[in-house]
Design a protein around this motif. Structure first.
Motif, PDB file in Angstrom:
ATOM      1  N   VAL A  25      23.462  -6.357 -13.925  1.00  0.00           N
ATOM      2  CA  VAL A  25      22.746  -5.133 -13.586  1.00  0.00           C
ATOM      3  C   VAL A  25      23.759  -3.993 -13.493  1.00  0.00           C
ATOM      4  O   VAL A  25      24.642  -4.003 -12.638  1.00  0.00           O
ATOM      5  N   CYS A  26      23.632  -3.041 -14.374  1.00  0.00           N
ATOM      6  CA  CYS A  26      24.521  -1.875 -14.370  1.00  0.00           C
ATOM      7  C   CYS A  26      24.176  -0.971 -13.194  1.00  0.00           C
ATOM      8  O   CYS A  26      22.999  -0.836 -12.819  1.00  0.00           O
ATOM      9  N   TYR A  27      25.202  -0.340 -12.628  1.00  0.00           N
ATOM     10  CA  TYR A  27      24.974   0.626 -11.547  1.00  0.00           C
ATOM     11  C   TYR A  27      24.018   1.722 -11.983  1.00  0.00           C
ATOM     12  O   TYR A  27      23.243   2.264 -11.182  1.00  0.00           O
ATOM     13  N   ALA A  28      24.041   2.086 -13.281  1.00  0.00           N
ATOM     14  CA  ALA A  28      23.201   3.173 -13.781  1.00  0.00           C
ATOM     15  C   ALA A  28      21.724   2.796 -13.782  1.00  0.00           C
ATOM     16  O   ALA A  28      20.856   3.679 -13.853  1.00  0.00           O
ATOM     17  N   MET A  51      28.859   7.984 -20.710  1.00  0.00           N
ATOM     18  CA  MET A  51      28.207   8.992 -21.563  1.00  0.00           C
ATOM     19  C   MET A  51      28.394  10.394 -20.963  1.00  0.00           C
ATOM     20  O   MET A  51      27.432  11.117 -20.700  1.00  0.00           O
ATOM     21  N   LEU A  52      29.634  10.797 -20.759  1.00  0.00           N
ATOM     22  CA  LEU A  52      29.924  12.009 -20.007  1.00  0.00           C
ATOM     23  C   LEU A  52      29.398  13.279 -20.662  1.00  0.00           C
ATOM     24  O   LEU A  52      28.998  14.216 -19.971  1.00  0.00           O
ATOM     25  N   ASN A  53      29.412  13.329 -21.975  1.00  0.00           N
ATOM     26  CA  ASN A  53      29.040  14.556 -22.676  1.00  0.00           C
ATOM     27  C   ASN A  53      27.701  14.447 -23.395  1.00  0.00           C
ATOM     28  O   ASN A  53      27.409  15.233 -24.300  1.00  0.00           O
ATOM     29  N   ASP A  54      26.885  13.506 -22.966  1.00  0.00           N
ATOM     30  CA  ASP A  54      25.573  13.293 -23.565  1.00  0.00           C
ATOM     31  C   ASP A  54      24.518  13.920 -22.659  1.00  0.00           C
ATOM     32  O   ASP A  54      24.437  13.595 -21.471  1.00  0.00           O
ATOM     33  N   PRO A  78      21.490   0.373 -19.412  1.00  0.00           N
ATOM     34  CA  PRO A  78      20.451   1.350 -19.751  1.00  0.00           C
ATOM     35  C   PRO A  78      20.923   2.369 -20.779  1.00  0.00           C
ATOM     36  O   PRO A  78      20.124   2.874 -21.561  1.00  0.00           O
ATOM     37  N   ALA A  79      22.223   2.674 -20.790  1.00  0.00           N
ATOM     38  CA  ALA A  79      22.752   3.618 -21.776  1.00  0.00           C
ATOM     39  C   ALA A  79      22.545   3.078 -23.189  1.00  0.00           C
ATOM     40  O   ALA A  79      22.182   3.824 -24.105  1.00  0.00           O
ATOM     41  N   GLY A  80      22.778   1.782 -23.351  1.00  0.00           N
ATOM     42  CA  GLY A  80      22.565   1.161 -24.659  1.00  0.00           C
ATOM     43  C   GLY A  80      21.107   1.219 -25.068  1.00  0.00           C
ATOM     44  O   GLY A  80      20.788   1.487 -26.231  1.00  0.00           O
ATOM     45  N   ALA A  81      20.207   0.972 -24.114  1.00  0.00           N
ATOM     46  CA  ALA A  81      18.771   1.022 -24.406  1.00  0.00           C
ATOM     47  C   ALA A  81      18.345   2.433 -24.791  1.00  0.00           C
ATOM     48  O   ALA A  81      17.534   2.632 -25.703  1.00  0.00           O
TER      49      ALA A  81
END
Length: 339
Positions: free
Chosen positions: A253-256, A276-279, A318-321
């Motif tokens: 489980v990612c913190y995000a 994903m700092l600049n997204d 979740p970033a990947g999703a």
């Protein structure tokens, strides 16, 4: 084994708040595979004050408050860290809230004196990354000047081992195709230096992913097919040396993915992911001067996908999703009713 349903129930608990804080987004290192651009400096005084106000408010509402320090290299701005940590410790003491402090650091400044300052304020969990032993580590984890970093970090670790301070240091050992022999040497050196008898230190193996826009030529990333066998081999070797090895979570489980976790950039911008700092998809709100969090529900919702669907892959990243959904939307056909 914990079920996904039980995990999801725990994730949406209102009794805890996790704040990921960037006291600075500058760093004294220039690791060859780093994805950050170091365009932002120290957390402004206005944002520092807003963070303190947020902590004052939330310490009265939660049972557990976690401050997770990130960067850049957070200890470049350890004066900010200690100032906020002192405030958090006072608030937690007054309200009866449990305070947990976690620091992700390159270890360059982690001397016993600095460790003692943080431990006294409830900050006793640290993560230090190593890419091998000696020059092999220095090949990828360099100072801005290009100089080596391993000798100083190793000295700090030896000095910390010699203290009676109570802390937990996770040694995050990065694996690439070309540094495996050096990681094996590092493990043997850790065992020889009596880290295996010290439960304050735990070894965690991580595969290096190339996240920078311009991949470094000297970073030989392990493929998805190679990684599992290499990880198993390294864990077995470390266990055989009686080192304390962190076991992988059965359910990642990612913190995000956590609704009660938010990252506060040095500018006061709120994000969910530290990669994903600049997204723009990662910009979910703003920390207001009065310490309240102005969150945008529509931008938060994609990060909660794993919570809503109990999908393991979305919970794990979740970033990947979100990235997959973005790609899929470009190729989605829209049915048109012809009248």
């Amino acid at each position: 084994m914990t079920s996904i349903k039980t995990m999801v129930t725990d994730l949406i608990s209102a009794d805890a708040l996790d704040l990921i804080l960037y006291p600075t987004e500058q760093c004294n290192f220039r690791c060859t595979y780093c994805y950050e651009d170091f365009s932002i400096g120290r957390m402004t005084e206005d944002v520092q004050l807003a963070v303190k106000r947020l902590i004052s408010q939330q310490a009265r509402n939660v049972k557990l408050l976690t401050l997770a320090w990130f960067g850049g290299e957070p200890m470049v701005a350890r004066d900010i860290m200690l100032d906020v940590a002192r405030h958090a410790a006072a608030c937690a003491s007054q309200s009866g809230t449990k305070l947990k402090g976690i620091v992700t650091t390159n270890g360059y400044f982690l001397t016993p004196k600095i460790m003692a300052d943080f431990v006294a304020l409830g900050h006793d969990h640290f993560q230090v990354s190593l890419d091998g032993f000696g020059e092999d580590h220095d090949n990828t984890r360099k100072l801005i000047s290009g100089g080596g970093t391993f000798a100083r970090i190793w000295r700090n670790l030896l000095d910390l081992r010699s203290t009676d301070l109570q802390f937990k240091v996770t040694l995050r050992l990065h694996l690439t195709r070309t540094n495996l022999a050096s990681i094996e040497l590092l493990l043997s050196k850790l065992a020889e230096a009596s880290f295996r008898s010290d439960k304050r230190f735990v070894v965690l193996f991580k595969i290096v992913n190339q996240l920078a826009d311009a991949p470094a030529a000297d970073t030989a990333v392990l493929s998805r097919s190679e990684a599992p066998a290499v990880l198993e081999q390294m864990r077995a070797l470390a266990s055989g040396l009686d080192l304390d090895v962190a076991e992988p979570d059965q359910i990642k489980v990612c913190y995000a993915s956590r609704p009660n976790s938010v990252a506060i950039r040095a500018t006061g911008k709120l994000q969910k992911c530290t990669v994903m700092l600049n997204d723009s998809a990662n910009d979910v709100g703003e920390l207001m001067p009065d310490g309240t969090l102005r969150l945008e529900p529509k931008k938060m919702l994609p990060w909660m996908e794993g919570i809503l669907t109990e999908d393991p892959s979305s919970l794990a990243c979740p970033a990947g999703a979100i990235s997959k959904a973005r790609v899929a939307s470009k190729h989605r056909t829209i049915p048109i009713e012809v009248v």
